[in-house]
Design an enzyme around this catalytic site. Structure first.
Site, PDB file in Angstrom:
ATOM      1  N   PRO A 206       0.818  -1.213   0.000  1.00 54.24           N
ATOM      2  CA  PRO A 206       0.000   0.000   0.000  1.00 54.24           C
ATOM      3  C   PRO A 206       0.852   1.265   0.000  1.00 54.24           C
ATOM      4  O   PRO A 206       1.967   1.249   0.514  1.00 54.24           O
ATOM      5  CB  PRO A 206      -0.807  -0.111   1.306  1.00 54.24           C
ATOM      6  N   ASP A 207       0.351   2.352  -0.602  1.00 56.51           N
ATOM      7  CA  ASP A 207       1.078   3.627  -0.529  1.00 56.51           C
ATOM      8  C   ASP A 207       0.699   4.323   0.779  1.00 56.51           C
ATOM      9  O   ASP A 207       0.042   3.726   1.649  1.00 56.51           O
ATOM     10  CB  ASP A 207       0.802   4.494  -1.771  1.00 56.51           C
ATOM     11  N   PHE A 208       1.131   5.565   0.971  1.00 62.52           N
ATOM     12  CA  PHE A 208       0.811   6.290   2.206  1.00 62.52           C
ATOM     13  C   PHE A 208      -0.582   6.912   2.168  1.00 62.52           C
ATOM     14  O   PHE A 208      -1.380   6.736   3.058  1.00 62.52           O
ATOM     15  CB  PHE A 208       1.812   7.434   2.405  1.00 62.52           C
ATOM     16  N   ARG A 209      -0.793   7.678   1.079  1.00 65.01           N
ATOM     17  CA  ARG A 209      -1.889   8.640   1.161  1.00 65.01           C
ATOM     18  C   ARG A 209      -3.141   8.315   0.357  1.00 65.01           C
ATOM     19  O   ARG A 209      -4.081   9.110   0.380  1.00 65.01           O
ATOM     20  CB  ARG A 209      -1.355  10.034   0.770  1.00 65.01           C
TER      21      ARG A 209
ATOM     22  N   ASN B  78      10.882   5.179  -2.519  1.00 60.92           N
ATOM     23  CA  ASN B  78      10.442   3.894  -1.964  1.00 60.92           C
ATOM     24  C   ASN B  78      11.543   3.186  -1.184  1.00 60.92           C
ATOM     25  O   ASN B  78      12.725   3.340  -1.468  1.00 60.92           O
ATOM     26  CB  ASN B  78       9.914   2.999  -3.080  1.00 60.92           C
TER      27      ASN B  78
ATOM     28  N   ASP C 232      11.198  -0.190  -0.657  1.00 59.13           N
ATOM     29  CA  ASP C 232      10.954  -1.623  -0.889  1.00 59.13           C
ATOM     30  C   ASP C 232      12.017  -2.315  -1.746  1.00 59.13           C
ATOM     31  O   ASP C 232      11.922  -3.529  -1.975  1.00 59.13           O
ATOM     32  CB  ASP C 232       9.561  -1.813  -1.528  1.00 59.13           C
TER      33      ASP C 232
ATOM     34  N   HIS D   1      15.005   8.020   0.348  1.00 59.36           N
ATOM     35  CA  HIS D   1      14.574   7.800   1.732  1.00 59.36           C
ATOM     36  C   HIS D   1      15.130   6.499   2.294  1.00 59.36           C
ATOM     37  O   HIS D   1      14.550   5.899   3.198  1.00 59.36           O
ATOM     38  CB  HIS D   1      13.045   7.837   1.822  1.00 59.36           C
TER      39      HIS D   1
HETATM   40  P1  CNA Z   1       1.981   8.777  -1.351  1.00 57.94           P
HETATM   41  O1  CNA Z   1       1.954  10.106  -0.717  1.00 57.94           O
HETATM   42  O2  CNA Z   1       1.216   7.686  -0.728  1.00 57.94           O
HETATM   43  O3  CNA Z   1       1.449   8.993  -2.862  1.00 57.94           O
HETATM   44  C1  CNA Z   1       1.257   7.948  -3.769  1.00 57.94           C
HETATM   45  C2  CNA Z   1       0.673   8.510  -5.062  1.00 57.94           C
HETATM   46  O4  CNA Z   1       0.638   7.499  -6.025  1.00 57.94           O
HETATM   47  C3  CNA Z   1      -0.719   9.049  -4.898  1.00 57.94           C
HETATM   48  O5  CNA Z   1      -0.803  10.304  -5.533  1.00 57.94           O
HETATM   49  C4  CNA Z   1      -1.604   8.006  -5.617  1.00 57.94           C
HETATM   50  O6  CNA Z   1      -2.713   8.579  -6.234  1.00 57.94           O
HETATM   51  C5  CNA Z   1      -0.636   7.478  -6.648  1.00 57.94           C
HETATM   52  N1  CNA Z   1      -0.863   6.089  -7.047  1.00 57.94           N
HETATM   53  C6  CNA Z   1      -1.111   5.012  -6.249  1.00 57.94           C
HETATM   54  N2  CNA Z   1      -1.157   3.889  -6.970  1.00 57.94           N
HETATM   55  C7  CNA Z   1      -0.967   4.247  -8.272  1.00 57.94           C
HETATM   56  C8  CNA Z   1      -0.903   3.544  -9.489  1.00 57.94           C
HETATM   57  N3  CNA Z   1      -1.057   2.218  -9.555  1.00 57.94           N
HETATM   58  N4  CNA Z   1      -0.688   4.239 -10.640  1.00 57.94           N
HETATM   59  C9  CNA Z   1      -0.532   5.583 -10.613  1.00 57.94           C
HETATM   60  N5  CNA Z   1      -0.571   6.307  -9.475  1.00 57.94           N
HETATM   61  C10 CNA Z   1      -0.774   5.651  -8.319  1.00 57.94           C
HETATM   62  O7  CNA Z   1       3.465   8.248  -1.558  1.00 57.94           O
HETATM   63  P2  CNA Z   1       4.786   9.074  -1.895  1.00 57.94           P
HETATM   64  O8  CNA Z   1       5.724   8.106  -2.448  1.00 57.94           O
HETATM   65  O9  CNA Z   1       4.483  10.289  -2.688  1.00 57.94           O
HETATM   66  O10 CNA Z   1       5.240   9.540  -0.447  1.00 57.94           O
HETATM   67  C11 CNA Z   1       6.527   9.491  -0.073  1.00 57.94           C
HETATM   68  C12 CNA Z   1       6.770   8.465   1.063  1.00 57.94           C
HETATM   69  C13 CNA Z   1       6.027   7.178   0.843  1.00 57.94           C
HETATM   70  C14 CNA Z   1       8.178   8.027   1.114  1.00 57.94           C
HETATM   71  O11 CNA Z   1       8.793   8.539   2.238  1.00 57.94           O
HETATM   72  C15 CNA Z   1       8.188   6.480   1.146  1.00 57.94           C
HETATM   73  O12 CNA Z   1       9.129   5.977   2.030  1.00 57.94           O
HETATM   74  C16 CNA Z   1       6.833   6.123   1.544  1.00 57.94           C
HETATM   75  N6  CNA Z   1       6.304   4.804   1.200  1.00 57.94           N
HETATM   76  C17 CNA Z   1       6.993   3.903   0.478  1.00 57.94           C
HETATM   77  C18 CNA Z   1       6.453   2.667   0.169  1.00 57.94           C
HETATM   78  C19 CNA Z   1       7.258   1.689  -0.628  1.00 57.94           C
HETATM   79  O13 CNA Z   1       8.466   1.613  -0.473  1.00 57.94           O
HETATM   80  N7  CNA Z   1       6.614   0.922  -1.505  1.00 57.94           N
HETATM   81  C20 CNA Z   1       5.161   2.343   0.596  1.00 57.94           C
HETATM   82  C21 CNA Z   1       4.469   3.297   1.358  1.00 57.94           C
HETATM   83  C22 CNA Z   1       5.044   4.522   1.651  1.00 57.94           C
END
Ligand code: CNA
Length: 347
Positions: A34-37, A108, A110, A127
């Site tokens: 899952p993402d953050f927001r 990311n 991951d 990060h």
């Molecule tokens: P965020 O703030 O959660 O934003 C994610 C963005 O991606 C949002 O605008 C969503 O609408 C968009 N989105 C989600 N899925 C899709 C998709 N399939 N196709 C297109 N767009 C999509 O995350 P950010 O990365 O902007 O925030 C930065 C943080 C998140 C960093 O400090 C990371 O460490 C942290 N993070 C990382 C992971 C990981 O490593 N996979 C997971 C969760 C959070």
């Protein structure tokens, strides 16, 4: 949409052109992380169970020092090894294979860019990542596989000073790696360059500034589910905005570029590699479990031998006593107790 994609493919096909990626959690959501927001599915919407004072506390260094459990609960779910790269990760790798990748700046943690095959000098993990870990007190390094093993039994602690150990993920309140600043000085002025921003809300600074700072002659592309950051605040006339799933866009671009066969081969190779690695981990885990069982058995045998010797000695003593005609109630009871202990240690 198709015109926009053709424009991107055209720039990528140009002799000497390169692409710099700026990516976030959105490129890994299709992998199951899952993402953050994102509302409802994002981590921040699902953290109530960790009893945090505020959602970001899970990645706050001061909170971690007091209460590392919340981070480790989450880390267990996100730990690398369980997830395969997405089509978008492989698209980045294909750009590298074609000599087009200038750099991939990723927020990311991951390590999926690495797992997809992007080389270390092409990745900036702004990060940090789970790739290394250190004690937050004495800074001693801990191997990832040791950390993973310790995580199975509790909060990993430093064998040297007993401080908490943390993967080298940049928490709120910590500085970014020097690689981020050093390479950005080199990359920000690249001309003949495409800047693809994907799967990020551009909410975390200083990362969010990069696409804003990039050379004015560079064509910027946003591939995201929503418009964000500099694409809203300081749009450029030449910006290309694609509000779609990033894997769908990557697939269409790969088709336009004629890279489909290579993409399929990468996906198949990735799956096979993960299956082999999973098998190896399972085998080594079951080996170490049976080694532990074996060690426990040895301990049991030693204990049983010691007890049976003690029983024999007490019995001999009791027999001697009865020959003398005296009652040794306590010693008789000791013999019964020892015999029952001996029974319990049977393995
Ligand atoms: P965020 O703030 O959660 O934003 C994610 C963005 O991606 C949002 O605008 C969503 O609408 C968009 N989105 C989600 N899925 C899709 C998709 N399939 N196709 C297109 N767009 C999509 O995350 P950010 O990365 O902007 O925030 C930065 C943080 C998140 C960093 O400090 C990371 O460490 C942290 N993070 C990382 C992971 C990981 O490593 N996979 C997971 C969760 C959070």
């Amino acid at each position: 949409m198709d015109k926009k994609l053709e424009k991107i493919a055209e720039v990528l096909k140009k002799e000497g052109s390169t692409v710099t990626f700026f990516v976030g959690a959105g490129i890994s959501t299709n992998c199951g992380i899952p993402d953050f927001r994102s509302p409802k599915t994002g981590l921040y919407a699902n953290l109530q169970r960790l009893n945090l004072p505020y959602p970001e506390a899970v990645f706050d260094i001061e909170y971690f020092k007091k209460s590392p459990k919340a981070f480790y609960t989450l880390a267990d779910e996100l730990f690398p090894g369980k997830f395969l790269p997405s089509i978008f990760h492989y698209f980045i790798k294909l750009c590298q294979d074609k000599g087009k990748l200038r750099r991939c700046y990723s927020q990311n943690i991951d390590t999926l860019e690495r797992i997809a095959g992007v080389e270390d000098d092409k990745i900036v993990e702004a990060h940090g990542s789970f790739a290394n870990s250190h004690c937050i007190t004495c800074k001693a390094e801990m191997e990832t596989k040791v950390l993973r093993k310790l995580m199975k039994t509790g909060i990993p602690k430093c064998p040297v000073c007993k401080g908490y150990v943390k993967p080298d993920i940049v928490f709120f309140g910590e500085g970014l790696p020097s690689k981020f600043f050093d390479l950005w000085d080199e990359d920000c002025d690249t001309e003949k360059n495409l800047a693809i921003v994907a799967g990020t809300s551009l909410a975390v600074f200083p990362f969010a500034n990069l696409p804003h700072e990039i050379n004015k002659n560079c064509k910027r592309v946003l591939i995201n589910r929503e418009k964000c950051g500099t694409f809203l605040d300081s749009p450029r006339k030449t910006d290309i905005i694609l509000l779609e799933d990033c894997d769908k866009i990557a697939e269409k671009l790969v088709d336009l570029l004629g890279w489909k066969t290579e993409l399929d081969a990468l996906i198949a190779k990735g799956k096979k590699k993960m299956e082999t690695e999973k098998k190896l981990v399972e085998e080594s885990e079951s080996e170490s479990e049976s080694e532990e069982e074996e060690a426990d058995k040895h301990k049991g045998v030693e204990k049983a031998e010691k007890l049976s010797k003690e029983v024999a000695a007490k019995v001999a003593k009791a027999e001697e006593g009865s020959k003398e005609g005296s009652t040794r109630g306590k010693e008789d009871k000791d013999v019964v107790d020892l015999a029952s202990d001996l029974e319990k240690t049977k393995i």
